[in-house]
Design an enzyme around this catalytic site. Structure first.
Site, PDB file in Angstrom:
ATOM      1  N   THR A  59       0.820  -1.206   0.000  1.00 48.36           N
ATOM      2  CA  THR A  59       0.000   0.000   0.000  1.00 48.36           C
ATOM      3  C   THR A  59       0.859   1.263   0.000  1.00 48.36           C
ATOM      4  O   THR A  59       1.808   1.362   0.781  1.00 48.36           O
ATOM      5  CB  THR A  59      -0.902  -0.008   1.253  1.00 48.36           C
ATOM      6  N   GLU A  60       0.504   2.200  -0.856  1.00 42.08           N
ATOM      7  CA  GLU A  60       1.214   3.483  -0.991  1.00 42.08           C
ATOM      8  C   GLU A  60       2.691   3.292  -1.309  1.00 42.08           C
ATOM      9  O   GLU A  60       3.513   4.155  -1.022  1.00 42.08           O
ATOM     10  CB  GLU A  60       1.054   4.343   0.278  1.00 42.08           C
ATOM     11  N   LEU A  61       3.023   2.140  -1.898  1.00 44.63           N
ATOM     12  CA  LEU A  61       4.410   1.798  -2.212  1.00 44.63           C
ATOM     13  C   LEU A  61       5.301   1.843  -0.963  1.00 44.63           C
ATOM     14  O   LEU A  61       6.508   2.105  -1.055  1.00 44.63           O
ATOM     15  CB  LEU A  61       4.970   2.730  -3.301  1.00 44.63           C
ATOM     16  N   TRP A  97       5.484   6.530  -1.610  1.00 44.15           N
ATOM     17  CA  TRP A  97       5.432   7.452  -2.757  1.00 44.15           C
ATOM     18  C   TRP A  97       4.649   8.721  -2.441  1.00 44.15           C
ATOM     19  O   TRP A  97       4.268   9.440  -3.341  1.00 44.15           O
ATOM     20  CB  TRP A  97       4.921   6.748  -4.008  1.00 44.15           C
TER      21      TRP A  97
END
Lengths: 410, 419
Positions: B150-152, B304
């Site tokens: 999730t969310e890199l 990210w």
């Protein structure tokens, strides 16, 4: 820059935020080199006011001005009763209209002697005098709106005589300053003034005036004890008038207590709604949880902020709301109605519509249940309020004076 | 020498929590069902984004697949999105299925609920990855071979986990402070792993589209496809790979159609492929297209999001940490309850979006947060969320016949279990 500043009160003889704002604004203007002649409707010594010349329009003492404060517009008689009556015959200064007439007459005499560069009039009580000074000297008139009659009268219409005074002065003004976008919208929508005539200059807070104060936990010792037992202290500090939305707040308080028991409410101040509020607390079954202080000033006044965990501003219509900044300075979490202008300059606050008692109750319980929320609000707002300085207010005013003097708007 | 773009688009919609009040606790247990006109009506938002982005962009991608046999790309699609698409707009899901059926679109694995469970509970994290794998297989008939968190949100531990779990590729942000002198335009091997390969987002070129495309104050505005192809060629030099990672909703929702984003994108794909040896890869093919240029270590988590690229958008203040603590403290009691609705509500509350809405990083990233938040303030987001958490706790107490000792213990963030 010579400024003829028309006000109605200065601390310590102020009945609310108007006097505080006039004091700090004038001081900051003087520090930036302005020469100020400030006219008051009464005679008194004001300690610390050495940065401008104060003129006293009457010989009234401050304590004689019962029901003659800037917030007492409902006591204003009709214009007709005294129109055409010579000021010398206006009697013994026992009515607001009489004092106002004297004030205007005084300014009519003073203005031509001073030949100001700009006339700066604060709120309705000085507006007529401002218009007359403009007519006599040709200097531009800046009307500074801290509150309109619509604000003072809460959810009611207000005094039509006062509306008329405001209407006329707003139309005669060369420039209008509003203390928030909320107030600007009222001026535009309800007085029909073009939006580009009105500039918003938010109020500020003078942190230096709080220096030398130390909280000793003594004035509200019982509340301090309750805090040690895990209670959350929720306070408001205001005049008890319909403008302030306190009956809505009281209902929200009762609703919150249904869900969470360890809440206490400190209602600091006084006003015409006091008895009604006391009765309401009893009717709602929370009389033991609501504390009424009566009128407070000085240390007792500051200690309200210090003892409180949460400060509520429930106003139906609040042009700005300086007390919210004072509460922030003393470390309170702020719950501010969406109808209060101070909410425009703060982000770390919770907001509610003044009538939305469910939402306010929910916010009160939420804070009481969550130390993380309470501390986030407190820490966040501490970062924000300190950026609002009277120096910036004065800079904006001087810029505006310069533009209005050169007739850029004409 | 061949060089290629791996385009990867992330598809997600959270279940936003409605203004769930303290008076709702113990009374009604629906947290996500607002039906009014507000920004918290999940169905309404889904329809809005479907019209602005999902429908036109899937149509565009389909057209590009039909026109260019060499066009490939990758998608990550959360379980939250698939559930809502099934519920509100099945045609949108059909469009995605058709894209995947081309055989040229890879789906990337992740947690079903777009959660940050990796940082709180490995058991819960693995359960959600498995749920997602199963859902993707059921809906699209494929099994992912690449993983993104999730969310890199990535660190060395995540790479080791993904390697052990058998993934061939893992995705991360190509953040300068980690890369130092290295370029994101190569394949890397995460430190301490056996087989897995690491792809790094080129954030300069990704953000030119995702964040700057419509910004008229940007000195490169307007961005044309020709200019963009030139930039990619310049950035690549002799390097083999350009990783363009961004939200799917960039197209049509973050950048509206009237900015010209769709036309730009269509032209860009065509112009890129016209060049000799210029390709588009899926992420797994991209990772195999070149040998790793070296080993890379990210001991600290990189994401990210925001200018910090760390976890502070989700765990940056005490409200966010409190909320997460209370949420995960209930894990074992929730899971053993066997109550499907309760478990699913609890898992929907794990979406990282809920924490993101509570962010108070006003000064630098405040605008971005305000844009992505449907709440009046982060404090309101926290209030409603915590009330929902309290109701979940109330439901556990009722189910397990637990008393107030349990409530106060869980309120302190402890895990408590009945003997």
């Amino acid at each position: 820059m010579n400024i003829l500043m028309l006000g109605w009160e200065l601390p310590p003889y102020n009945s609310g935020g108007l006097g505080v704002a006039c004091y700090h604004m004038s001081k900051a203007l003087a520090q930036q080199g302005a020469t100020i002649d400030f006219v008051l409707p009464y005679t008194a010594q004001h300690p610390g006011v050495d940065f401008m010349t104060v003129h006293n329009a009457t010989g009234l003492r401050p304590e004689d001005r019962v029901h003659m404060g800037s917030y007492d517009s409902k006591y204003m008689e009709s214009l007709e009763t005294l129109d055409g009556v010579d000021v010398e015959d206006a009697g013994d200064l026992t009515t607001m209209r009489a004092v106002q007439k004297h004030y205007t007459k005084f300014v009519e005499g003073l203005a031509p002697q001073i030949q100001p560069d700009v006339i700066h009039a604060h709120d309705w009580l000085t507006m007529e005098a401002g218009v007359r000074a403009k007519e006599l000297t040709g200097a531009p008139l800046v009307v500074h709106v801290h509150a309109t009659e619509f604000d003072r009268s809460g959810e009611q219409y207000g005094n039509p005589v006062v509306h008329e005074i405001e209407q006329e002065a707003l139309q005669m003004a060369d420039r209008i300053i509003a203390v928030s976008n909320i107030t600007k919208n009222i001026i535009v929508e309800r007085y029909g003034i073009p939006a580009d005539m009105v500039e918003v200059v938010h109020n500020a807070i003078d942190i230096d005036s709080f220096k030398g104060y130390e909280y000793d936990q003594r004035d509200y010792r019982y509340l301090e004890d309750l805090k040690h037992e895990g209670y959350t202290v929720v306070a408001t500090l205001t005049r008890f008038t319909v403008q302030k939305g306190l009956t809505h707040f009281m209902r929200a308080a009762a609703r919150a207590c249904e869900k969470y028991d360890r809440l206490v409410f400190l209602f600091a101040g006084d006003g015409e709604q006091r008895d009604e509020l006391i009765a309401q607390a009893a009717d709602l079954g929370i009389a033991d949880k609501v504390y009424f202080t009566g009128f407070v000033r000085g240390k007792q006044w500051r200690d309200v902020y210090s003892v409180a965990d949460v400060f509520v501003m429930s106003s139906v219509s609040e042009p700005f709301g300086l007390t919210a900044l004072e509460a922030a300075h003393h470390g309170c979490a702020l719950l501010i109605s969406k109808q209060s202008g101070v909410g425009e300059v703060l982000k770390s606050i919770l907001r509610f519509d003044f009538w939305d008692t469910e939402r306010l109750a929910n916010q009160l319980v939420g804070i009481a249940l969550s130390p993380a929320l309470e501390s986030s609000l407190k820490d966040g707002v501490k970062e924000e309020y300190a950026h609002l300085s009277w120096r910036d207010v004065a800079t904006k005013c001087i810029d505006l004076y310069g533009r209005v003097k050169s007739g850029v708007f004409a | 020498m061949s060089r290629g773009i791996s385009l990867y688009l992330h598809v997600h919609q959270p279940y936003r929590v409605k203004p769930y009040s303290v008076f709702d606790i113990g009374e009604q247990h629906e947290y996500f069902d607002l039906r009014d006109d507000s920004k918290l009506n999940n169905e309404k938002i889904f329809h809005k984004v479907a019209d602005k982005s999902y429908r036109p962009m899937t149509a565009m991608l389909q057209k590009l697949l039909d026109t260019h046999p060499d066009f490939h790309f990758s998608l990550s699609i959360t379980g939250d999105f698939i559930d809502q698409a099934e519920q509100f707009a099945p045609d949108v899901l059909d469009s995605f299925k058709k894209l995947v059926a081309s055989g040229r679109v890879e789906i990337v694995a992740e947690t079903f609920y777009h959660s940050m469970a990796f940082f709180y509970s490995l058991t819960e994290f693995e359960a959600q990855v498995e749920m997602h794998r199963k859902k993707i297989h059921d809906v699209f008939g494929v099994t992912p071979t690449a993983f993104r968190n999730t969310e890199l949100a990535y660190n060395d531990e995540l790479a080791k986990w993904a390697d052990a779990a058998g993934y061939k590729t893992v995705l991360a942000e190509g953040w300068d402070s980690v890369l130092e002198w290295r370029s994101p335009n190569h394949v890397y091997r995460p430190v301490g792993t056996e087989n897995i390969r690491l792809l790094l987002k080129n954030y300069h070129l990704s953000d030119d589209i995702a964040f700057r495309f419509s910004n008229q104050a940007w000195n490169e505005w307007p961005l044309t496809s020709g200019k963009y192809v030139d930039w990619i060629n310049t950035s690549l030099g002799d390097a083999p790979l350009m990783n363009l990672f961004m939200d799917f909703e960039t197209f049509g929702e973050h950048q509206w159609a009237d900015t010209g984003i769709f036309t730009f994108f269509e032209q860009f794909v065509g112009e890129w492929l016209q060049q000799d040896g210029a390709k588009f890869y899926t992420v797994t093919d991209a990772a195999q297209s070149a040998e790793p240029a070296g080993e890379l270590s990210m001991p600290t988590t990189v994401t990210w999001a925001d200018s910090e690229r760390d976890l502070s958008a989700w765990f940056g203040n005490s409200m966010q940490n409190e909320a997460a603590k209370h949420l995960y403290a209930m894990e074992e009691d929730i899971v053993r309850s066997g109550d499907e609705k309760l478990i699913s509500d609890w898992r929907n509350l794990q979406s990282s979006d809920h924490l993101y809405y509570m962010a108070t990083k006003w000064l630098t990233d405040g605008d971005v947060h305000a844009y992505f938040s449907p709440y009046d303030s982060p404090y309101d987001a926290f209030l409603y969320y915590m009330n929902a958490i309290r109701d979940v706790r109330w439901r556990i107490m009722k189910l397990h016949h637990l008393g107030h000792d349990y409530e106060s213990a869980v309120a302190d963030g402890q895990k408590v279990h009945e003997e």
